[in-house]
Design a protein around this motif. Structure first.
Motif, PDB file in Angstrom:
ATOM      1  N   UNK A  94       0.829  -1.202   0.000  1.00 42.27           N
ATOM      2  CA  UNK A  94       0.000   0.000   0.000  1.00 42.27           C
ATOM      3  C   UNK A  94       0.868   1.259   0.000  1.00 42.27           C
ATOM      4  N   UNK A  95       1.940   1.241   0.793  1.00 42.36           N
ATOM      5  CA  UNK A  95       2.836   2.404   0.859  1.00 42.36           C
ATOM      6  C   UNK A  95       3.514   2.636  -0.493  1.00 42.36           C
ATOM      7  N   UNK A  96       3.970   1.540  -1.137  1.00 43.37           N
ATOM      8  CA  UNK A  96       4.611   1.658  -2.445  1.00 43.37           C
ATOM      9  C   UNK A  96       3.626   2.208  -3.478  1.00 43.37           C
ATOM     10  N   UNK A  97       2.403   1.704  -3.453  1.00 42.76           N
ATOM     11  CA  UNK A  97       1.395   2.206  -4.393  1.00 42.76           C
ATOM     12  C   UNK A  97       1.100   3.677  -4.129  1.00 42.76           C
ATOM     13  N   UNK A  98       1.002   4.027  -2.843  1.00 43.27           N
ATOM     14  CA  UNK A  98       0.654   5.400  -2.469  1.00 43.27           C
ATOM     15  C   UNK A  98       1.679   6.398  -3.005  1.00 43.27           C
ATOM     16  N   UNK A 135      -9.473  10.960   2.336  1.00 47.19           N
ATOM     17  CA  UNK A 135      -9.094   9.670   2.906  1.00 47.19           C
ATOM     18  C   UNK A 135      -8.478   8.785   1.829  1.00 47.19           C
ATOM     19  N   UNK A 136      -7.369   8.133   2.165  1.00 43.75           N
ATOM     20  CA  UNK A 136      -6.747   7.199   1.206  1.00 43.75           C
ATOM     21  C   UNK A 136      -7.626   5.969   0.995  1.00 43.75           C
ATOM     22  N   UNK A 137      -8.382   5.595   2.021  1.00 49.65           N
ATOM     23  CA  UNK A 137      -9.185   4.364   1.920  1.00 49.65           C
ATOM     24  C   UNK A 137     -10.441   4.523   1.074  1.00 49.65           C
ATOM     25  N   UNK A 138     -10.860   5.761   0.800  1.00 52.96           N
ATOM     26  CA  UNK A 138     -12.070   5.950  -0.004  1.00 52.96           C
ATOM     27  C   UNK A 138     -11.871   5.532  -1.455  1.00 52.96           C
TER      28      UNK A 138
END
Length: 528
Positions: free
Chosen positions: A301-305, A363-366
């Motif tokens: 997730x961090x790499x994608x972000x 929000x990142x999760x949205x």
């Protein structure tokens, strides 16, 4: 021309999910969302109208029209930048529809124009509805304007986005070409965009140091050409200067044509940059017996972000605003109440309001589930539980919100001299808000996933889940503010206000966790 119009139509349909809107399934939900959208749009429209009307009332009568027009141009510039930057970043990356488009009997130039027209359509929708239309209403309903004003206003609106779109396009084009072999170009784009945003905010804060509105407006009008060069020509054109109108149109067309010409020459080359690097990215989960699946998924997730600059820019701005607003409020309070003892509760209320607003704004999760896209089946086929997937996505947002929120708390402690007990309570509230924002965004994304997109920006910025998440967060923020004011009005104890907000957000968070636990798996499995 037919190819351009057809491609533009397809891109617009895909961007705004027009086909899904007219499907008869889930009609009640669509009607509710439409009503909410209309309410929010009307609220924003009339808020902008009221702002322009206030400028007309309280500014110098001799320059009030120029003042309104100047503020209109600045607002339009700001909104155009916000809607264009992240989309430009995606256009200069390799989109999912690139191979399909290149296989069609159309020229690269036609593809480019269609994509740019899609960006312009988004810009027109936002700046017309929320900037130019309210300003136009405030002027024509209160001041008798000559007939030429209406024609000039229409021409300014039509040509306005071309200059900014062209400048951004040329800027990103040369950044991409110069740094095409630079490993950290995403980081470069992120840092440069954030720096620009911070400087832009601080510039207006400096302008607010004027003693009254007339001086502030005079300062802005005198410096408009340094902020947005064609802006002064636009204002002069709207006050009857035909020569300025011709110059404004010419500048916009010139920059836009240069951008299209430059981009057209290297469109294929730009889309093929770093393709080989993407193919070798490893996103496999290690042996579950040796590693924690949640941690491994979190690393992905961090790499994608940080690998998607548009993802970062759309979700980190609210958090950065926490720091900016605290500094602005501190300087404003010092300026306005120098030598006067201000209530100790005021900085605490401001600090809680800024932190709540900043953390819950985005929000990142949205869009975390939506960003899996067509590869979502691969995630579902891995030997990991859905809970591990949920935790990894929530953890990213929780950490981001907590880090920036606690930086704001530390700043508040240093600048406003808030006592340690209150600071500890606000820190607890900050952590709970960050976790809540992650859980809420994930629930909404599970309910409204957007799995089909050509560019990640569609899932990040133009999906139903992001819109609904912002509405839900806005509603909860209003409830928390109203509750805080109510508790303080009865008790006048600021620590009790913070405790009340902690209890409220804790109840909301427990409810969200239970919903995710008992309903999340079903929603997750049903996503295709």
């Amino acid at each position: 021309m037919n190819n351009i119009l057809s491609l533009t139509k397809i891109l617009l349909i895909n961007t705004f999910n027009i086909n899904k809107i007219f499907k008869k399934d889930k009609l009640a939900r669509k009607i509710l969302i439409l009503v909410l959208f209309l309410i929010i749009s009307a609220f924003l429209f009339f808020s902008m109208y009221q702002m322009y009307y206030s400028i007309l009332l309280f500014s110098n009568p001799e320059t009030m029209i120029e003042a309104v027009l100047t503020i209109t141009i600045l607002m339009a510039v700001t909104l155009t930048l916000i809607t264009s930057i992240t989309q430009m970043i995606q256009i200069f990356g390799r989109s999912n529809d690139f191979d399909l488009l290149m296989s069609l009997p159309v020229k690269p130039r036609e593809i480019i124009i269609a994509k740019i027209l899609t960006i312009l359509a988004t810009n027109y929708f936002s700046i017309v509805l929320f900037v130019f239309a309210p300003a136009f209403s405030a002027i024509v309903f209160n001041i008798a304007m000559p007939s030429i004003f209406y024609l000039n206003y229409l021409l300014i609106v039509i040509f306005f986005p071309l200059f900014i779109t062209g400048i951004l396009g040329i800027l990103f084009y040369y950044i991409k070409m110069i740094f095409r072999n630079f490993r950290y170009k995403n980081l470069l784009v992120i840092l440069s965009s954030i720096t620009f945003f911070v400087l832009y905010m601080l510039f207006f804060n400096i302008g607010m140091d004027n003693e009254n509105m007339d001086k502030l407006l005079d300062t802005i009008m005198n410096n408009l050409k340094y902020i947005y060069y064609p802006g002064s020509f636009a204002v002069n054109a709207l006050t009857g200067d035909f020569k300025s109108l011709i110059i404004f149109i010419g500048l916009n067309l010139l920059v836009f044509v240069v951008f299209i010409y430059s981009f057209n020459r290297n469109y294929v080359k730009l889309n093929n940059i770093n393709v080989s690097v993407k193919k070798h990215k490893n996103t496999e989960i290690k042996d579950s017996k040796r590693t924690n699946n949640t941690i491994e998924l979190f690393k992905i997730e961090v790499k994608r972000y940080f690998g998607l600059s548009s993802y970062v820019l759309n979700t980190i701005i609210g958090k950065i605003m926490i720091i900016i607003f605290i500094i602005i409020f501190y300087s404003s309070i010092n300026k306005e109440v120098e030598g006067i003892n201000i209530p100790s509760e005021l900085p605490v209320m401001l600090l809680m309001g800024v932190i709540t607003f900043g953390i819950t704004l985005t929000s990142t999760t949205s869009s975390a589930i939506s960003l899996e896209g067509k590869k979502f089946w691969n995630v579902k086929s891995l030997p990991i539980s859905h809970n591990s997937v949920f935790k990894s996505k929530i953890l990213l947002e929780a950490l981001m919100g907590t880090i920036f929120g606690l930086i704001g708390v530390i700043l508040g402690f240093i600048l406003f001299k808030i006592n340690i007990i209150t600071i500890l309570l606000i820190s607890i509230l900050t952590v709970l808000l960050a976790i809540h924002n992650g859980v809420l965004g994930l629930i909404i994304n599970l309910l409204f996933p957007k799995m089909e997109w050509d560019l990640p920006i569609r899932a990040i910025k133009q999906s139903m889940s992001v819109f609904v998440s912002m509405l839900a967060s806005f509603a909860i923020t209003i409830i928390l503010i109203a509750l805080g004011v109510l508790i303080y009005s009865y008790t006048e104890l600021i620590n009790l206000v913070v405790i009340g907000l902690i209890g409220t957000i804790l109840i909301i968070l427990i409810t969200e966790v239970l919903i995710l636990k008992y309903r999340g798996k079903k929603w997750y499995i049903n996503i295709n």
